[in-house]
Write a protein that holds these residues in place. Structure first.
Motif, PDB file in Angstrom:
ATOM      1  N   CYS A  24      -5.151 -20.680  26.564  1.00 59.08           N
ATOM      2  CA  CYS A  24      -5.134 -19.321  27.125  1.00 59.08           C
ATOM      3  C   CYS A  24      -6.525 -18.706  26.961  1.00 59.08           C
ATOM      4  CB  CYS A  24      -4.099 -18.455  26.414  1.00 59.08           C
ATOM      5  SG  CYS A  24      -4.051 -16.751  27.014  1.00 59.08           S
ATOM      6  N   LEU A  26      -7.153 -15.355  27.884  1.00 57.91           N
ATOM      7  CA  LEU A  26      -7.021 -13.910  28.098  1.00 57.91           C
ATOM      8  C   LEU A  26      -7.712 -13.127  26.974  1.00 57.91           C
ATOM      9  CD1 LEU A  26      -5.832 -11.496  29.635  1.00 57.91           C
ATOM     10  CD2 LEU A  26      -3.665 -11.905  28.466  1.00 57.91           C
ATOM     11  N   CYS A  27      -7.538 -13.565  25.752  1.00 57.14           N
ATOM     12  CA  CYS A  27      -8.169 -12.835  24.645  1.00 57.14           C
ATOM     13  C   CYS A  27      -8.986 -13.790  23.785  1.00 57.14           C
ATOM     14  CB  CYS A  27      -7.115 -12.060  23.842  1.00 57.14           C
ATOM     15  SG  CYS A  27      -6.467 -12.873  22.386  1.00 57.14           S
ATOM     16  N   HIS A  29      -8.784 -15.067  20.969  1.00 55.84           N
ATOM     17  CA  HIS A  29      -8.146 -16.104  20.162  1.00 55.84           C
ATOM     18  C   HIS A  29      -8.184 -17.466  20.866  1.00 55.84           C
ATOM     19  CE1 HIS A  29      -6.758 -13.544  16.942  1.00 55.84           C
ATOM     20  NE2 HIS A  29      -6.053 -12.777  17.749  1.00 55.84           N
ATOM     21  N   SER A  30      -8.207 -17.457  22.184  1.00 53.91           N
ATOM     22  CA  SER A  30      -8.241 -18.713  22.965  1.00 53.91           C
ATOM     23  C   SER A  30      -7.203 -19.711  22.466  1.00 53.91           C
ATOM     24  CB  SER A  30      -9.636 -19.359  22.891  1.00 53.91           C
ATOM     25  OG  SER A  30     -10.585 -18.518  23.476  1.00 53.91           O
ATOM     26  N   CYS A  31      -5.979 -19.291  22.356  1.00 51.64           N
ATOM     27  CA  CYS A  31      -4.933 -20.152  21.782  1.00 51.64           C
ATOM     28  C   CYS A  31      -4.782 -21.450  22.563  1.00 51.64           C
ATOM     29  CB  CYS A  31      -3.587 -19.435  21.800  1.00 51.64           C
ATOM     30  SG  CYS A  31      -3.504 -17.964  20.791  1.00 51.64           S
ATOM     31  N   ILE A  33      -2.043 -24.070  23.188  1.00 50.47           N
ATOM     32  CA  ILE A  33      -0.593 -23.932  23.003  1.00 50.47           C
ATOM     33  C   ILE A  33       0.123 -25.210  23.450  1.00 50.47           C
ATOM     34  CG2 ILE A  33       1.395 -22.450  23.494  1.00 50.47           C
ATOM     35  CD1 ILE A  33      -0.623 -20.285  24.433  1.00 50.47           C
ATOM     36  N   GLY A  39       1.710 -18.415  22.217  1.00 46.83           N
ATOM     37  CA  GLY A  39       0.431 -18.040  21.618  1.00 46.83           C
ATOM     38  C   GLY A  39       0.633 -17.055  20.471  1.00 46.83           C
ATOM     39  N   LEU A  40      -0.469 -16.686  19.833  1.00 44.97           N
ATOM     40  CA  LEU A  40      -0.395 -15.796  18.670  1.00 44.97           C
ATOM     41  C   LEU A  40       0.257 -14.461  19.001  1.00 44.97           C
ATOM     42  CD1 LEU A  40      -3.913 -16.373  17.040  1.00 44.97           C
ATOM     43  CD2 LEU A  40      -1.684 -16.909  16.031  1.00 44.97           C
ATOM     44  N   CYS A  41       0.102 -14.016  20.237  1.00 43.57           N
ATOM     45  CA  CYS A  41       0.690 -12.723  20.636  1.00 43.57           C
ATOM     46  C   CYS A  41       2.197 -12.813  20.804  1.00 43.57           C
ATOM     47  CB  CYS A  41       0.049 -12.228  21.916  1.00 43.57           C
ATOM     48  SG  CYS A  41       0.203 -13.402  23.274  1.00 43.57           S
ATOM     49  N   ARG A  44       3.316 -15.234  25.379  1.00 41.16           N
ATOM     50  CA  ARG A  44       2.827 -16.182  26.392  1.00 41.16           C
ATOM     51  C   ARG A  44       3.233 -17.574  25.932  1.00 41.16           C
ATOM     52  NH1 ARG A  44      -0.564 -13.168  29.505  1.00 41.16           N
ATOM     53  NH2 ARG A  44      -2.035 -14.717  30.285  1.00 41.16           N
TER      54      ARG A  44
HETATM   55  S1  SF4 Z   1      -3.073 -14.325  21.485  1.00 40.77           S
HETATM   56 FE1  SF4 Z   1      -1.944 -14.355  23.432  1.00 40.77          FE
HETATM   57  S2  SF4 Z   1      -3.403 -13.470  24.913  1.00 40.77           S
HETATM   58 FE2  SF4 Z   1      -4.600 -14.109  23.128  1.00 40.77          FE
HETATM   59  S3  SF4 Z   1      -5.295 -16.193  23.610  1.00 40.77           S
HETATM   60 FE3  SF4 Z   1      -3.378 -16.350  22.400  1.00 40.77          FE
HETATM   61  S4  SF4 Z   1      -1.777 -16.519  23.988  1.00 40.77           S
HETATM   62 FE4  SF4 Z   1      -3.608 -15.705  25.009  1.00 40.77          FE
END
Ligand code: SF4
Length: 341
Positions: A24, A26-27, A29-31, A33, A39-41, A44
């Protein structure tokens, strides 16, 4: 299974495939997955090489607020912002004031299914001037907030984010023209604070503030002052110097009082004196619009013309008592106030 338990299946934006996992973007963290994981949030999820947003069109909270409550003091003052939140967050602040929704998982709360059309209709019914994406972190609701913000703009509403600024550059650039204003939290001016208290990093937040400002989005900053954690005069002075050097002297800055919450209950509330000192440091650094919040602020929640000193917006907390404006300029001398009306 109800909608709120299973989530809304909507393919996410900003990801790429890496082997049998997805990355990912988007933020910051670049998870990375694995299939079937989130992801950490927590909102997602990777499935069969694709990434899905689980909260598209799912709201935990809808409420009409004075725009000053965001806080945004230089954006449509005295108007109502119909405010929407969903669940989840990409930071993990030990002092989170909205932890009931930011830490909620799908199935924990009843979520309201909404469409972009619903958002517009609700805003009309609330006699709002704008729509605000707030309560939880709007970055992780990107797929829905962007589509609904476009619908809002098409119907004449303005839009705002109340955000932690933890977003990568490409999705932030996409917000240009969709999000008119942002209140961005700068939670401290030390990376160590972000690492230990928030589970993030400082540099991406500062970069997001600078980029949002460059993109022409109206930016206001909030710095929650926490005793013994981010309240040293040195740290606050460095923060103010950065605002002056990298943003502009007319960017509004809100210093807000901390109250014990969530996992940071062993820290006392911020004394009024500490906020007064922060206010003085910011004014001394040359910042033109400095406000105090979460505390009795006296006239330090009012807006004064930086040129002639006239009180141009008189506030009582979140309420505008009176104004002395000529459009978006000082009503007495005509000076610019970095104000959108
Ligand atoms: S925390 Fe969520 S938005 Fe951020 S990189 Fe991980 S999955 Fe994506």
């Amino acid at each position: 299974m109800s909608t709120s338990e299973q989530g809304s299946d909507n393919e996410a934006r900003f990801y790429s495939r890496e082997g049998d996992r997805v990355r990912c973007s988007l933020c910051p963290h670049s998870c990375l997955i694995a299939d079937g994981k989130r992801g950490l949030c927590s909102v997602r999820e990777a499935r069969d090489g694709k990434l899905f947003s689980l909260i598209y069109g799912l709201a935990s909270s809808v409420h009409p607020d004075p725009i000053e409550k965001k806080p945004l003091f230089h954006f449509l003052p005295g108007t109502t912002a119909l405010s929407f939140g969903s669940i989840g967050c990409n930071l993990f602040c030990m002092h989170c004031q909205n932890f009931e929704i930011s830490r909620a998982r799908l199935g924990d709360l009843d979520l309201l299914p909404i469409t972009p059309g619903d958002v517009v209709q609700m805003a009309k019914s609330a006699h709002a001037k704008s729509i605000s994406w707030t309560y939880n972190e709007p970055t992780i609701w990107h797929e829905f907030t962007t589509v609904a913000s476009k619908a809002a703009h098409d119907s004449g509403f303005r839009t705002s984010y109340v955000t932690n600024g933890y977003i990568q550059e490409e999705p932030l650039r996409e917000l240009k023209g969709l999000i008119d204003a942002m209140n961005i939290d700068v939670k401290a001016f030390r990376d160590e604070f972000y690492k230990t208290i928030c589970g993030g990093r400082l540099a991406p937040v500062l970069r997001a503030c600078e980029l949002a400002h460059e993109l022409g989005i109206h930016v206001e900053l909030t710095y929650l002052v926490i005793p013994e954690h981010n309240d040293s005069e040195k740290e606050i002075a460095e923060f103010c110097r950065w605002v002056v050097d990298k943003l502009a002297v007319d960017v509004p800055v809100h210093f807000s009082a901390f109250h014990p919450d969530y996992k940071l209950t062993n820290v006392p509330s911020t004394p009024g004196k500490t906020l007064s000192v922060a206010h003085g440091i910011a004014k001394g650094a040359g910042l033109e619009f400095v406000y105090l919040g979460n505390i009795f602020a006296g006239e330090r929640d009012d807006t004064f013309c930086p040129k002639c000193g006239t009180r141009v917006i008189d506030r009582d907390g979140f309420w505008v008592r009176s104004t002395n404006l000529n459009g978006d300029k000082c009503g007495k001398c005509g000076a610019s106030l970095n104000l959108q009306t």
